[in-house]
Write a protein that holds these residues in place. Structure first.
Motif, PDB file in Angstrom:
ATOM      1  N   ARG A 148       0.841  -1.171  -0.108  1.00 54.22           N
ATOM      2  CA  ARG A 148      -0.050   0.021   0.006  1.00 54.22           C
ATOM      3  C   ARG A 148       0.871   1.229  -0.021  1.00 54.22           C
ATOM      4  NH1 ARG A 148      -3.690  -2.892   3.158  1.00 54.22           N
ATOM      5  NH2 ARG A 148      -2.877  -2.150   5.097  1.00 54.22           N
ATOM      6  N   ASN A 149       2.081   1.237   0.959  1.00 53.74           N
ATOM      7  CA  ASN A 149       2.546   2.403   0.926  1.00 53.74           C
ATOM      8  C   ASN A 149       3.588   2.710  -0.256  1.00 53.74           C
ATOM      9  OD1 ASN A 149       2.231   2.889   3.567  1.00 53.74           O
ATOM     10  ND2 ASN A 149       3.926   1.772   4.309  1.00 53.74           N
ATOM     11  N   TYR A 151       2.547   1.867  -3.370  1.00 53.78           N
ATOM     12  CA  TYR A 151       1.512   2.334  -4.431  1.00 53.78           C
ATOM     13  C   TYR A 151       1.189   3.758  -4.114  1.00 53.78           C
ATOM     14  CZ  TYR A 151       1.008  -1.998  -7.043  1.00 53.78           C
ATOM     15  OH  TYR A 151       1.557  -3.016  -7.956  1.00 53.78           O
ATOM     16  N   LYS A 152       1.191   4.171  -3.114  1.00 50.99           N
ATOM     17  CA  LYS A 152       0.714   5.450  -2.589  1.00 50.99           C
ATOM     18  C   LYS A 152       1.912   6.469  -3.077  1.00 50.99           C
ATOM     19  CE  LYS A 152      -2.223   5.295   1.531  1.00 50.99           C
ATOM     20  NZ  LYS A 152      -2.217   5.380   2.898  1.00 50.99           N
ATOM     21  N   LYS A 153       3.186   5.978  -2.872  1.00 54.55           N
ATOM     22  CA  LYS A 153       4.337   6.921  -3.267  1.00 54.55           C
ATOM     23  C   LYS A 153       4.490   6.820  -4.863  1.00 54.55           C
ATOM     24  CE  LYS A 153       7.187   5.989   0.523  1.00 54.55           C
ATOM     25  NZ  LYS A 153       8.858   5.324   0.988  1.00 54.55           N
ATOM     26  N   THR A 155       1.809   6.660  -6.919  1.00 56.97           N
ATOM     27  CA  THR A 155       0.549   7.653  -7.597  1.00 56.97           C
ATOM     28  C   THR A 155       0.484   8.872  -7.077  1.00 56.97           C
ATOM     29  OG1 THR A 155      -0.707   6.369  -5.743  1.00 56.97           O
ATOM     30  CG2 THR A 155      -0.721   5.242  -8.224  1.00 56.97           C
ATOM     31  N   ARG A 156       1.280   9.258  -6.066  1.00 55.94           N
ATOM     32  CA  ARG A 156       1.121  10.551  -5.454  1.00 55.94           C
ATOM     33  C   ARG A 156       1.545  11.625  -6.402  1.00 55.94           C
ATOM     34  NH1 ARG A 156       4.877  10.932  -0.313  1.00 55.94           N
ATOM     35  NH2 ARG A 156       3.495   9.353   0.471  1.00 55.94           N
ATOM     36  N   LYS A 157       0.835  12.700  -6.505  1.00 55.78           N
ATOM     37  CA  LYS A 157       1.015  13.654  -7.433  1.00 55.78           C
ATOM     38  C   LYS A 157       1.754  14.715  -6.852  1.00 55.78           C
ATOM     39  CE  LYS A 157      -3.314  13.327 -10.450  1.00 55.78           C
ATOM     40  NZ  LYS A 157      -4.447  13.862 -10.884  1.00 55.78           N
ATOM     41  N   LYS A 158       2.864  15.564  -7.518  1.00 56.71           N
ATOM     42  CA  LYS A 158       3.738  16.394  -7.036  1.00 56.71           C
ATOM     43  C   LYS A 158       3.050  17.736  -7.029  1.00 56.71           C
ATOM     44  CE  LYS A 158       8.122  14.397  -8.424  1.00 56.71           C
ATOM     45  NZ  LYS A 158       9.463  14.946  -9.530  1.00 56.71           N
ATOM     46  N   LYS A 159       3.044  18.470  -5.907  1.00 56.70           N
ATOM     47  CA  LYS A 159       2.250  19.805  -5.640  1.00 56.70           C
ATOM     48  C   LYS A 159       2.911  20.722  -6.554  1.00 56.70           C
ATOM     49  CE  LYS A 159      -0.099  19.057  -1.331  1.00 56.70           C
ATOM     50  NZ  LYS A 159      -0.043  19.533   0.278  1.00 56.70           N
TER      51      LYS A 159
END
Length: 210
Positions: A148-149, A151-153, A155-159
């Motif tokens: 889970r961690n 896939y979170k990293k 799929t995380r979008k850069k601000k």
């Protein structure tokens, strides 16, 4: 008094005024892609020209005046035969009529291809890491948490970073600004710098006490 003519077109009246004929401006109509393709076929091939002229005489041809609008629309919809032109020539003219901003530039297509390739490489690395986690010995809950961690990293979008623009006296336009920006006062910028400097000094003091 007698009337005299200054030229074949311009005439002088008895009162001394010059009569000038009204020149009707010629309005140039822009041809669409199908019309341009039709003109190309007529001018380049005698056989095609003859076929197009002969195809113009058919039972659906009409030249009636003073018809109701609904009747004219109905005739245009159901009694108009499609023009026999080469679709490749039509596509060529459609591409040519597109504006320079709409056309796909070589650099833009290359950039899109690189972006796509980076995404593919990223997914491959992610799959390898996920397979390594699954193959390792350990608790299933811990593995699920790690996945889970992971896939979170991924799929995380850069601000997007907010750009701070210092406002000048009299305001004025900023020109073309890309991305989010915030207009700030010069004093506000100085205050932010002081706050950052103070936070760094506090951190250094905390580390030295340890």
């Amino acid at each position: 008094t007698t009337t005299t003519t200054t030229s074949a077109d311009n005439k002088t009246t008895q009162a001394g005024f010059v009569e000038v004929p009204v020149q009707i401006p010629v309005v140039k109509r822009k041809l669409d892609a199908v019309e341009l393709a039709l003109g190309t076929a007529i001018t380049t091939s005698k056989k095609k020209r003859r076929e197009i002229i002969e195809a113009g005489f058919n039972r659906d041809v009409f030249n009636d005046d003073n018809l109701p609008r609904w009747f004219e629309r109905d005739e245009q919809k159901h009694c108009t035969r499609p023009v026999d032109v080469d679709p490749e020539v039509v596509k060529m003219y459609q591409k040519r009529q597109k504006g320079p901003n709409i056309r796909t530039i070589k650099k833009v297509t290359e950039a899109k291809a690189r972006k796509k390739q980076r995404a593919v490489n990223k997914m491959e690395k992610l799959k390898k890491k996920a397979s390594e986690i699954v193959d390792n010995e350990g608790d299933d809950k811990e593995k699920a948490h790690q996945l889970r961690n992971l896939y979170k990293k991924a799929t995380r979008k850069k601000k997007k970073e907010v750009k701070y623009v210092v406002s000048k006296k009299g305001g004025g336009s900023l020109g073309k600004m890309k991305g989010p920006y915030k207009r700030v006062d010069p004093r506000m910028k100085q205050d932010n710098k002081k706050m950052k400097r103070g936070n760094k000094q506090k951190q250094k003091k905390g580390k030295s006490k340890k």
